[in-house]
Scaffold this motif. Structure first.
Motif, PDB file in Angstrom:
ATOM      1  N   ASP A  80      -5.540   8.787  -6.458  1.00 10.42           N
ATOM      2  CA  ASP A  80      -5.355  10.010  -5.673  1.00 10.42           C
ATOM      3  C   ASP A  80      -4.121   9.895  -4.775  1.00 10.42           C
ATOM      4  O   ASP A  80      -3.368  10.856  -4.605  1.00 10.42           O
ATOM      5  CB  ASP A  80      -6.583  10.281  -4.800  1.00 10.42           C
ATOM      6  CG  ASP A  80      -7.799  10.684  -5.606  1.00 10.42           C
ATOM      7  OD1 ASP A  80      -7.608  11.067  -6.778  1.00 10.42           O
ATOM      8  OD2 ASP A  80      -8.919  10.609  -5.084  1.00 10.42           O
ATOM      9  N   TYR A  81      -3.928   8.707  -4.203  1.00 10.50           N
ATOM     10  CA  TYR A  81      -2.752   8.507  -3.346  1.00 10.50           C
ATOM     11  C   TYR A  81      -1.468   8.718  -4.139  1.00 10.50           C
ATOM     12  O   TYR A  81      -0.532   9.376  -3.663  1.00 10.50           O
ATOM     13  CB  TYR A  81      -2.774   7.101  -2.744  1.00 10.50           C
ATOM     14  CG  TYR A  81      -1.498   6.733  -2.025  1.00 10.50           C
ATOM     15  CD1 TYR A  81      -1.257   7.179  -0.737  1.00 10.50           C
ATOM     16  CD2 TYR A  81      -0.514   5.959  -2.660  1.00 10.50           C
ATOM     17  CE1 TYR A  81      -0.079   6.857  -0.067  1.00 10.50           C
ATOM     18  CE2 TYR A  81       0.663   5.634  -2.008  1.00 10.50           C
ATOM     19  CZ  TYR A  81       0.878   6.084  -0.715  1.00 10.50           C
ATOM     20  OH  TYR A  81       2.053   5.773  -0.072  1.00 10.50           O
ATOM     21  N   ASP A 131       0.799  -1.223   0.000  1.00  9.95           N
ATOM     22  CA  ASP A 131       0.000   0.000   0.000  1.00  9.95           C
ATOM     23  C   ASP A 131       0.833   1.276   0.000  1.00  9.95           C
ATOM     24  O   ASP A 131       0.366   2.321  -0.459  1.00  9.95           O
ATOM     25  CB  ASP A 131      -0.955   0.018   1.202  1.00  9.95           C
ATOM     26  CG  ASP A 131      -2.312  -0.574   0.850  1.00  9.95           C
ATOM     27  OD1 ASP A 131      -2.632  -0.649  -0.345  1.00  9.95           O
ATOM     28  OD2 ASP A 131      -3.045  -0.959   1.780  1.00  9.95           O
ATOM     29  N   TRP A 162      -0.913  12.540  -4.794  1.00  8.41           N
ATOM     30  CA  TRP A 162      -0.447  13.277  -3.620  1.00  8.41           C
ATOM     31  C   TRP A 162       0.953  12.844  -3.212  1.00  8.41           C
ATOM     32  O   TRP A 162       1.767  13.668  -2.755  1.00  8.41           O
ATOM     33  CB  TRP A 162      -1.427  13.096  -2.463  1.00  8.41           C
ATOM     34  CG  TRP A 162      -2.715  13.836  -2.668  1.00  8.41           C
ATOM     35  CD1 TRP A 162      -3.957  13.302  -2.865  1.00  8.41           C
ATOM     36  CD2 TRP A 162      -2.888  15.259  -2.720  1.00  8.41           C
ATOM     37  NE1 TRP A 162      -4.895  14.297  -3.039  1.00  8.41           N
ATOM     38  CE2 TRP A 162      -4.277  15.510  -2.947  1.00  8.41           C
ATOM     39  CE3 TRP A 162      -2.023  16.349  -2.590  1.00  8.41           C
ATOM     40  CZ2 TRP A 162      -4.784  16.796  -3.053  1.00  8.41           C
ATOM     41  CZ3 TRP A 162      -2.540  17.632  -2.697  1.00  8.41           C
ATOM     42  CH2 TRP A 162      -3.897  17.851  -2.918  1.00  8.41           C
ATOM     43  N   PHE A 163       1.246  11.551  -3.354  1.00  8.49           N
ATOM     44  CA  PHE A 163       2.587  11.055  -3.044  1.00  8.49           C
ATOM     45  C   PHE A 163       3.614  11.717  -3.960  1.00  8.49           C
ATOM     46  O   PHE A 163       4.669  12.177  -3.505  1.00  8.49           O
ATOM     47  CB  PHE A 163       2.622   9.539  -3.224  1.00  8.49           C
ATOM     48  CG  PHE A 163       3.925   8.899  -2.823  1.00  8.49           C
ATOM     49  CD1 PHE A 163       4.078   8.338  -1.558  1.00  8.49           C
ATOM     50  CD2 PHE A 163       4.996   8.849  -3.697  1.00  8.49           C
ATOM     51  CE1 PHE A 163       5.278   7.741  -1.181  1.00  8.49           C
ATOM     52  CE2 PHE A 163       6.201   8.261  -3.339  1.00  8.49           C
ATOM     53  CZ  PHE A 163       6.341   7.706  -2.076  1.00  8.49           C
ATOM     54  N   PRO A 205       3.373   3.999  -4.505  1.00  4.46           N
ATOM     55  CA  PRO A 205       2.469   4.609  -5.490  1.00  4.46           C
ATOM     56  C   PRO A 205       2.363   3.787  -6.767  1.00  4.46           C
ATOM     57  O   PRO A 205       1.330   3.802  -7.443  1.00  4.46           O
ATOM     58  CB  PRO A 205       3.105   5.979  -5.758  1.00  4.46           C
ATOM     59  CG  PRO A 205       4.545   5.811  -5.389  1.00  4.46           C
ATOM     60  CD  PRO A 205       4.555   4.839  -4.248  1.00  4.46           C
ATOM     61  N   THR A 256      -7.251   0.301  -4.135  1.00  2.69           N
ATOM     62  CA  THR A 256      -6.212   1.238  -4.544  1.00  2.69           C
ATOM     63  C   THR A 256      -6.848   2.530  -5.037  1.00  2.69           C
ATOM     64  O   THR A 256      -8.033   2.562  -5.373  1.00  2.69           O
ATOM     65  CB  THR A 256      -5.326   0.648  -5.658  1.00  2.69           C
ATOM     66  OG1 THR A 256      -6.155   0.263  -6.773  1.00  2.69           O
ATOM     67  CG2 THR A 256      -4.551  -0.556  -5.160  1.00  2.69           C
ATOM     68  N   SER A 257      -6.052   3.582  -5.084  1.00  3.94           N
ATOM     69  CA  SER A 257      -6.563   4.884  -5.501  1.00  3.94           C
ATOM     70  C   SER A 257      -5.463   5.654  -6.213  1.00  3.94           C
ATOM     71  O   SER A 257      -4.324   5.715  -5.718  1.00  3.94           O
ATOM     72  CB  SER A 257      -7.052   5.673  -4.282  1.00  3.94           C
ATOM     73  OG  SER A 257      -7.315   7.013  -4.616  1.00  3.94           O
ATOM     74  N   HIS A 311      -0.439   1.291  -6.718  1.00  6.77           N
ATOM     75  CA  HIS A 311      -1.746   1.905  -6.962  1.00  6.77           C
ATOM     76  C   HIS A 311      -1.948   2.187  -8.455  1.00  6.77           C
ATOM     77  O   HIS A 311      -3.035   1.934  -8.983  1.00  6.77           O
ATOM     78  CB  HIS A 311      -1.877   3.193  -6.153  1.00  6.77           C
ATOM     79  CG  HIS A 311      -1.957   2.977  -4.675  1.00  6.77           C
ATOM     80  ND1 HIS A 311      -3.156   2.974  -3.982  1.00  6.77           N
ATOM     81  CD2 HIS A 311      -0.990   2.726  -3.753  1.00  6.77           C
ATOM     82  CE1 HIS A 311      -2.918   2.757  -2.699  1.00  6.77           C
ATOM     83  NE2 HIS A 311      -1.607   2.608  -2.530  1.00  6.77           N
TER      84      HIS A 311
END
Length: 274
Positions: free
Chosen positions: A242-243, A215, A246-247, A218, A239-240, A221
């Motif tokens: 968006d993560y 998780d 932002w990462f 990135p 998963t997303s 995801h």
């Protein structure tokens, strides 16, 4: 006579000058490893193809085809390998871009940001061409390729590249301080991603305690989200993207601050023998 003269010009003109510089830096970075540009592109295609074949036979050998998405198994492997190669190549290209002590920085109006962007775009060009050539040959010679949402899939491809830029910038800013240690850590991160990227598994099929292993990454995801766009009968639930966004933005922000700090203190004499 050799001084770079500053003229009063519009932002539009300065923008075109910057784009031209980025283009030339990208070409220069592509020629670093191979003086023949065509040979460099062919080598990028061969590397992606070899990784693709290794993953295909490894997953077939260990009976992992049964956990793949229903559909074209080779396309399933491609969706993981292409994202993985784009990510790690972006890290390598940005981390090895010209830093503040490079001789290229003595030539105005060159600066580290142009060097980073040129290296990143050169890497993206190579990996996009490699993926396009392999997909076309597979589509034309073996079986037609059907992608449920090509735009979404391409977005995840670019997001894999973008997150690689962010991580690469952190390595680049730390490189002048401890070149050997940072180089080892960078190589270790790239090797760990062979497994940590989760390109051989589906997030929906992993138990929670195993999913926790991936998780943080990135790339895990973006690969899982890409498979949701490629295959009609797969919907990512854990998963997303968006993560990953932002990462990547957080890494780029940290990398820019660290690069600015390093630029103020870096010296060409650090690694010289006394």
């Amino acid at each position: 006579m050799f001084r770079h003269r500053q003229y009063d010009r519009s932002w539009f003109s300065l923008g075109f000058e910057t784009l031209e510089l980025i283009y030339h830096v990208a070409v220069r970075n592509m020629r670093k490893t191979h003086h023949n540009a065509v040979l460099g592109l062919v080598m990028a295609i061969i590397q992606s193809l070899l990784m693709l074949l290794v993953m295909y036979f490894m997953m077939s050998l260990f009976g992992m085809r049964r956990i793949a998405v229903r559909g074209d198994f080779m396309l399933y492997v491609m969706s993981g390998v292409f994202m993985f190669m784009t990510h790690i190549k972006a890290i390598g290209a940005v981390a090895s871009a010209d830093g503040p002590t490079s001789s290229m920085m003595m030539h105005a109006p060159m600066n580290p940001i142009i060097s980073i962007m040129g290296a990143a775009l050169g890497s993206l060009y190579q990996q996009t061409l490699a993926a396009a050539v392999i997909l076309f040959v597979y589509h034309a010679a073996i079986t037609p390729v059907t992608i449920d949402d090509p735009v979404g899939m391409m977005g995840m491809f670019l997001l894999s590249w973008f997150s690689g830029i962010g991580i690469g910038m952190i390595f680049l800013s730390a490189m002048p301080w401890q070149p050997e240690a940072v180089s080892i850590i960078k190589t270790l991160y790239q090797r760990i991603n062979v497994l940590a990227s989760g390109k051989m598994v589906l997030a929906n099929n992993l138990p929670p305690n195993r999913r926790d292993w991936f998780d943080w990454n990135p790339l895990f995801h973006t690969i899982d989200q890409a498979r949701g766009f490629v295959f009609l009968n797969y919907t990512p639930r854990y998963t997303s993207y968006d993560y990953a966004i932002w990462f990547a933005l957080a890494c780029i922000l940290i990398g820019l601050m660290a690069e600015f700090f390093t630029r103020q203190h870096a010296s060409a004499s650090w690694n010289k023998r006394h």
